[in-house]
Design a protein around this motif. Structure first.
Motif, PDB file in Angstrom:
ATOM      1  N   TYR A  38      65.762 -11.745  15.079  1.00 17.12           N
ATOM      2  CA  TYR A  38      64.713 -10.793  14.705  1.00 17.12           C
ATOM      3  C   TYR A  38      63.911 -10.396  15.949  1.00 17.12           C
ATOM      4  O   TYR A  38      63.627  -9.217  16.171  1.00 17.12           O
ATOM      5  N   ALA A  39      63.527 -11.379  16.753  1.00 15.25           N
ATOM      6  CA  ALA A  39      62.775 -11.098  17.981  1.00 15.25           C
ATOM      7  C   ALA A  39      63.606 -10.208  18.905  1.00 15.25           C
ATOM      8  O   ALA A  39      63.095  -9.219  19.454  1.00 15.25           O
ATOM      9  N   LYS A  44      61.370  -8.396  21.570  1.00 16.92           N
ATOM     10  CA  LYS A  44      60.366  -9.427  21.858  1.00 16.92           C
ATOM     11  C   LYS A  44      61.033 -10.637  22.510  1.00 16.92           C
ATOM     12  O   LYS A  44      62.186 -10.943  22.207  1.00 16.92           O
ATOM     13  N   ALA A  45      60.312 -11.314  23.376  1.00 17.16           N
ATOM     14  CA  ALA A  45      60.802 -12.543  23.998  1.00 17.16           C
ATOM     15  C   ALA A  45      59.912 -13.695  23.534  1.00 17.16           C
ATOM     16  O   ALA A  45      58.706 -13.689  23.788  1.00 17.16           O
ATOM     17  N   ALA A  61      64.464 -20.952  24.018  1.00 15.72           N
ATOM     18  CA  ALA A  61      63.566 -20.126  24.825  1.00 15.72           C
ATOM     19  C   ALA A  61      64.346 -18.890  25.260  1.00 15.72           C
ATOM     20  O   ALA A  61      65.323 -19.003  26.007  1.00 15.72           O
ATOM     21  N   MET A  62      63.946 -17.732  24.759  1.00 17.27           N
ATOM     22  CA  MET A  62      64.627 -16.494  25.093  1.00 17.27           C
ATOM     23  C   MET A  62      64.318 -16.094  26.524  1.00 17.27           C
ATOM     24  O   MET A  62      63.282 -16.484  27.088  1.00 17.27           O
ATOM     25  N   ALA A  63      65.206 -15.297  27.124  1.00 18.78           N
ATOM     26  CA  ALA A  63      64.941 -14.726  28.446  1.00 18.78           C
ATOM     27  C   ALA A  63      63.625 -13.963  28.378  1.00 18.78           C
ATOM     28  O   ALA A  63      63.366 -13.247  27.410  1.00 18.78           O
ATOM     29  N   GLY A  64      62.787 -14.160  29.372  1.00 15.37           N
ATOM     30  CA  GLY A  64      61.480 -13.511  29.381  1.00 15.37           C
ATOM     31  C   GLY A  64      60.346 -14.449  29.007  1.00 15.37           C
ATOM     32  O   GLY A  64      59.180 -14.099  29.141  1.00 15.37           O
ATOM     33  N   THR A  65      60.685 -15.644  28.526  1.00 17.09           N
ATOM     34  CA  THR A  65      59.653 -16.647  28.252  1.00 17.09           C
ATOM     35  C   THR A  65      59.518 -17.545  29.476  1.00 17.09           C
ATOM     36  O   THR A  65      60.310 -17.466  30.408  1.00 17.09           O
ATOM     37  N   THR A  66      58.522 -18.403  29.463  1.00 19.87           N
ATOM     38  CA  THR A  66      58.281 -19.323  30.582  1.00 19.87           C
ATOM     39  C   THR A  66      58.095 -20.740  30.047  1.00 19.87           C
ATOM     40  O   THR A  66      57.915 -20.930  28.833  1.00 19.87           O
ATOM     41  N   PRO A  67      58.105 -21.734  30.930  1.00 26.26           N
ATOM     42  CA  PRO A  67      57.829 -23.099  30.472  1.00 26.26           C
ATOM     43  C   PRO A  67      56.463 -23.238  29.796  1.00 26.26           C
ATOM     44  O   PRO A  67      56.272 -24.137  28.982  1.00 26.26           O
ATOM     45  N   LEU A 137      54.089 -14.151  22.181  1.00 21.64           N
ATOM     46  CA  LEU A 137      53.431 -12.888  21.876  1.00 21.64           C
ATOM     47  C   LEU A 137      51.948 -13.151  21.639  1.00 21.64           C
ATOM     48  O   LEU A 137      51.530 -14.300  21.513  1.00 21.64           O
ATOM     49  N   PRO A 138      51.128 -12.101  21.520  1.00 24.21           N
ATOM     50  CA  PRO A 138      49.752 -12.334  21.089  1.00 24.21           C
ATOM     51  C   PRO A 138      49.770 -13.081  19.746  1.00 24.21           C
ATOM     52  O   PRO A 138      50.693 -12.916  18.945  1.00 24.21           O
ATOM     53  N   GLN A 139      48.752 -13.898  19.508  1.00 23.02           N
ATOM     54  CA  GLN A 139      48.788 -14.833  18.380  1.00 23.02           C
ATOM     55  C   GLN A 139      49.079 -14.182  17.033  1.00 23.02           C
ATOM     56  O   GLN A 139      49.836 -14.728  16.233  1.00 23.02           O
ATOM     57  N   ARG A 140      48.510 -13.043  16.764  1.00 25.92           N
ATOM     58  CA  ARG A 140      48.751 -12.386  15.474  1.00 25.92           C
ATOM     59  C   ARG A 140      50.225 -11.989  15.357  1.00 25.92           C
ATOM     60  O   ARG A 140      50.829 -12.134  14.307  1.00 25.92           O
TER      61      ARG A 140
END
Length: 160
Positions: A38-39, A44-45, A61-67, A137-140
């Motif tokens: 879906y992401a 979205k990452a 952890a999708m590409a574009g995320t960080t530790p 993503l932003p929390q919402r």
């Protein structure tokens, strides 16, 4: 604050509606993959994490995320495990009283984050047995992505 109270009621209804009859390791894999897909479809990452009774059943952890996202997952999960409500619910509950979770919960901010994205893994008749979490993503948006996929996965009417 009225807006926060309305949101709090909606978040409570989500927790009542989005419950499983049972939850297996295979269910974790299917749900985790659905969250990732879906992401991806929506550009979205995110990092996705699913745990039952302290046992991590799915993590990606999708590409574009960080530790840093893994740290957010851990901190948001700690909120769900302590309070039995979604991390977004808990942050909203404090905001509805004109307070912040960080300043008024008495909990260490390095261990607890009441930001949207962690949802209790709820079994009907049992209660919370784990966490389903999205971070990146932003929390919402984290919360909405998670709830959207959960509704689809559980085939729950969107008006519940």
């Amino acid at each position: 604050m009225q807006e926060q109270l309305i949101l709090l009621e909606e978040l409570g209804r989500q927790e009542e509606a989005l419950q499983f009859e049972r939850f297996s390791n295979e269910d974790a894999l299917a749900l985790g993959l659905r969250l990732v897909e879906y992401a991806r479809r929506n550009g979205k990452a995110v990092t996705v994490d699913i745990a039952r009774n302290g046992h991590q059943l799915f993590h990606h952890a999708m590409a574009g995320t960080t530790p840093d996202n893994a740290g957010w997952v851990r901190r948001k999960n700690n909120v769900v495990q302590r309070f039995g409500h979604s991390s977004y619910y808990m942050g909203t509950q404090y905001r509805s009283k004109g307070k912040t979770f960080e300043e008024h919960s008495g909990l260490d901010f390095s261990e607890y984050a009441a930001h949207g994205g962690a949802f209790p893994l709820l079994i009907k008749g049992t209660g919370p047995v784990g966490t389903i979490t999205v971070s990146g993503l932003p929390q919402r948006e984290d919360h909405e992505l998670l709830v959207t996929v959960l509704r689809e996965f559980l085939a729950v009417d969107h008006h519940q």
